[in-house]
Design a protein around this motif. Structure first.
Motif, PDB file in Angstrom:
ATOM      1  N   MET A  76       0.937  -1.172   0.042  1.00 41.26           N
ATOM      2  CA  MET A  76      -0.093  -0.061  -0.006  1.00 41.26           C
ATOM      3  C   MET A  76       0.716   1.095  -0.096  1.00 41.26           C
ATOM      4  N   LYS A  77       0.569   2.235  -0.935  1.00 36.88           N
ATOM      5  CA  LYS A  77       1.167   3.460  -0.941  1.00 36.88           C
ATOM      6  C   LYS A  77       0.130   4.534  -0.734  1.00 36.88           C
ATOM      7  N   ALA A  78       0.433   5.253   0.492  1.00 38.66           N
ATOM      8  CA  ALA A  78      -0.410   6.377   0.820  1.00 38.66           C
ATOM      9  C   ALA A  78       0.384   7.660   0.843  1.00 38.66           C
ATOM     10  N   GLN A  79      -0.417   8.942   0.497  1.00 39.18           N
ATOM     11  CA  GLN A  79       0.168  10.315   0.517  1.00 39.18           C
ATOM     12  C   GLN A  79      -0.952  11.094   0.785  1.00 39.18           C
ATOM     13  N   VAL A  80      -0.685  12.023   1.572  1.00 38.68           N
ATOM     14  CA  VAL A  80      -1.639  13.278   1.811  1.00 38.68           C
ATOM     15  C   VAL A  80      -1.877  14.105   0.335  1.00 38.68           C
ATOM     16  N   THR A  81      -3.102  14.180  -0.047  1.00 38.57           N
ATOM     17  CA  THR A  81      -3.077  15.142  -1.326  1.00 38.57           C
ATOM     18  C   THR A  81      -3.363  16.592  -1.079  1.00 38.57           C
ATOM     19  N   ARG A  82      -4.261  16.596   0.028  1.00 36.53           N
ATOM     20  CA  ARG A  82      -4.463  18.340   0.350  1.00 36.53           C
ATOM     21  C   ARG A  82      -4.990  18.274   1.898  1.00 36.53           C
ATOM     22  N   ALA A  83      -4.958  19.389   2.347  1.00 38.35           N
ATOM     23  CA  ALA A  83      -4.987  19.612   3.824  1.00 38.35           C
ATOM     24  C   ALA A  83      -5.982  20.947   3.650  1.00 38.35           C
ATOM     25  N   PHE A  84      -7.184  20.630   4.625  1.00 39.54           N
ATOM     26  CA  PHE A  84      -7.940  21.766   4.922  1.00 39.54           C
ATOM     27  C   PHE A  84      -7.908  22.192   6.420  1.00 39.54           C
ATOM     28  N   GLU A  89      -6.940  15.100   3.154  1.00 43.99           N
ATOM     29  CA  GLU A  89      -7.396  13.759   2.214  1.00 43.99           C
ATOM     30  C   GLU A  89      -6.122  12.964   2.005  1.00 43.99           C
ATOM     31  N   VAL A  90      -6.197  11.478   1.950  1.00 43.41           N
ATOM     32  CA  VAL A  90      -5.102  10.568   1.586  1.00 43.41           C
ATOM     33  C   VAL A  90      -5.527   9.882   0.779  1.00 43.41           C
ATOM     34  N   PHE A  91      -4.563   9.962  -0.334  1.00 40.37           N
ATOM     35  CA  PHE A  91      -4.915   8.749  -1.322  1.00 40.37           C
ATOM     36  C   PHE A  91      -3.969   7.625  -1.421  1.00 40.37           C
ATOM     37  N   ILE A  92      -4.634   6.411  -1.212  1.00 39.64           N
ATOM     38  CA  ILE A  92      -3.907   5.286  -1.271  1.00 39.64           C
ATOM     39  C   ILE A  92      -4.128   4.331  -2.444  1.00 39.64           C
ATOM     40  N   GLU A  93      -3.103   3.648  -2.686  1.00 42.79           N
ATOM     41  CA  GLU A  93      -2.971   2.468  -3.638  1.00 42.79           C
ATOM     42  C   GLU A  93      -2.687   1.360  -3.411  1.00 42.79           C
ATOM     43  N   VAL A  94      -3.299   0.247  -3.861  1.00 41.89           N
ATOM     44  CA  VAL A  94      -2.898  -1.043  -3.308  1.00 41.89           C
ATOM     45  C   VAL A  94      -2.462  -2.046  -4.599  1.00 41.89           C
ATOM     46  N   TRP A  95      -1.576  -2.640  -4.145  1.00 41.75           N
ATOM     47  CA  TRP A  95      -1.111  -3.974  -5.339  1.00 41.75           C
ATOM     48  C   TRP A  95      -0.892  -5.085  -4.554  1.00 41.75           C
ATOM     49  N   ALA A  96      -1.058  -6.009  -5.334  1.00 43.23           N
ATOM     50  CA  ALA A  96      -1.037  -7.340  -4.862  1.00 43.23           C
ATOM     51  C   ALA A  96       0.243  -8.203  -5.657  1.00 43.23           C
ATOM     52  N   SER A 106      -2.617  -4.198  -9.595  1.00 40.00           N
ATOM     53  CA  SER A 106      -3.262  -2.986  -9.082  1.00 40.00           C
ATOM     54  C   SER A 106      -4.512  -3.761  -8.706  1.00 40.00           C
ATOM     55  N   THR A 107      -4.874  -3.630  -7.344  1.00 40.61           N
ATOM     56  CA  THR A 107      -6.214  -4.166  -6.817  1.00 40.61           C
ATOM     57  C   THR A 107      -7.130  -3.006  -6.235  1.00 40.61           C
ATOM     58  N   ASN A 108      -6.586  -1.968  -5.811  1.00 35.96           N
ATOM     59  CA  ASN A 108      -7.689  -1.138  -4.934  1.00 35.96           C
ATOM     60  C   ASN A 108      -6.840   0.240  -5.123  1.00 35.96           C
ATOM     61  N   SER A 109      -7.911   1.422  -4.854  1.00 39.13           N
ATOM     62  CA  SER A 109      -7.484   2.662  -4.569  1.00 39.13           C
ATOM     63  C   SER A 109      -8.546   3.253  -3.906  1.00 39.13           C
ATOM     64  N   ALA A 110      -8.191   4.110  -3.135  1.00 39.87           N
ATOM     65  CA  ALA A 110      -9.324   4.991  -2.259  1.00 39.87           C
ATOM     66  C   ALA A 110      -8.779   6.294  -1.715  1.00 39.87           C
ATOM     67  N   PHE A 111      -9.774   7.138  -1.677  1.00 42.53           N
ATOM     68  CA  PHE A 111      -9.388   8.546  -0.774  1.00 42.53           C
ATOM     69  C   PHE A 111      -9.853   8.302   0.481  1.00 42.53           C
ATOM     70  N   TYR A 112      -9.002   8.498   1.580  1.00 39.62           N
ATOM     71  CA  TYR A 112      -9.388   8.710   3.173  1.00 39.62           C
ATOM     72  C   TYR A 112      -9.330  10.044   3.408  1.00 39.62           C
ATOM     73  N   THR A 113     -10.485  10.249   4.387  1.00 41.55           N
ATOM     74  CA  THR A 113     -10.295  11.657   5.046  1.00 41.55           C
ATOM     75  C   THR A 113      -9.795  11.478   6.547  1.00 41.55           C
ATOM     76  N   PHE A 114      -8.840  12.116   7.048  1.00 39.45           N
ATOM     77  CA  PHE A 114      -8.609  11.938   8.624  1.00 39.45           C
ATOM     78  C   PHE A 114      -8.574  13.523   8.975  1.00 39.45           C
ATOM     79  N   VAL A 115      -8.861  13.569  10.368  1.00 41.17           N
ATOM     80  CA  VAL A 115      -9.024  14.913  11.094  1.00 41.17           C
ATOM     81  C   VAL A 115      -7.863  14.748  12.176  1.00 41.17           C
ATOM     82  N   ALA A 116      -6.977  15.752  12.271  1.00 40.40           N
ATOM     83  CA  ALA A 116      -5.927  15.842  13.429  1.00 40.40           C
ATOM     84  C   ALA A 116      -6.717  16.196  14.565  1.00 40.40           C
ATOM     85  N   VAL A 117      -6.436  15.652  15.706  1.00 42.06           N
ATOM     86  CA  VAL A 117      -6.904  16.128  16.892  1.00 42.06           C
ATOM     87  C   VAL A 117      -5.647  16.470  17.970  1.00 42.06           C
ATOM     88  N   ASP A 118      -6.071  17.154  18.945  1.00 41.62           N
ATOM     89  CA  ASP A 118      -5.120  17.152  19.854  1.00 41.62           C
ATOM     90  C   ASP A 118      -5.589  16.186  21.039  1.00 41.62           C
TER      91      ASP A 118
END
Length: 171
Positions: A76-84, A89-96, A106-118
């Motif tokens: 899996m390769k993941a990288q932040v694409t943009r921050a608000f 937003e993180v884009f992730i690609e998956v290979w088997a 290549s098997t999958n890809s998706a966009f995840y959203t994370f929130v940073a918290v204190d």
């Protein structure tokens, strides 16, 4: 405001081997187990970008294009694409990979959203993303549309207020 960071600084590569306990009765990696792996890799990328604790806010559509078989290596390769303000937003690609057969798909890809918290679990500001490559710039530019679509679908934004999305769809 935190100092902006290059998208490449969040790059995370995670590798797992599909073991018997990870598979279904067809000896394929269970979808939930893959989502678990993907969530970890994407969260690490978000943490690297924000230097904060992060929580998963959303996962866009994940399609399972190819089965991942028992004994395969999953990368899996993941990288932040943009921050608000506090989200990323993180884009992730998956290979088997079947190493003995010399096959990698290549098997999958998706966009995840994370929130940073204190430490109290409250959202906290994150650094802006500086895209460098054409691919990073494309993902950065389209991230606002994806964010607006997520917010509209979640009922957190009125479709009329989704200006970038409306312009893109010409509505």
């Amino acid at each position: 405001m935190p100092q902006p960071k290059y998208a490449r600084e969040s790059m995370t590569v995670m590798t797992e081997m599909v073991l018997p306990n990870d598979t279904n009765t067809l000896n394929n990696l269970m979808g939930g187990r893959l989502l678990h792996f993907m969530d970890i890799a994407a969260a690490i990328a978000a943490q690297k970008h924000s230097n904060r604790i992060v929580v998963t806010a959303s996962v866009d559509n994940v399609s399972f294009a190819e089965p991942i078989r028992l004994g395969n290596i999953v990368t899996m390769k993941a990288q932040v694409t943009r921050a608000f303000s506090s989200s990323m937003e993180v884009f992730i690609e998956v290979w088997a990979e079947d190493i003995p057969a010399g096959v990698r798909v290549s098997t999958n890809s998706a966009f995840y959203t994370f929130v940073a918290v204190d430490q109290s679990g409250r959202p906290i500001e994150v650094p802006a993303v500086i895209p460098e490559t054409d691919e990073e710039k494309d993902r950065y530019e389209s991230a606002l549309r994806r964010r607006q679509l997520r917010l509209v679908l979640a009922g957190r934004m009125n479709a009329q207020d989704a200006t970038e999305l409306r312009e893109y769809l010409k509505v």
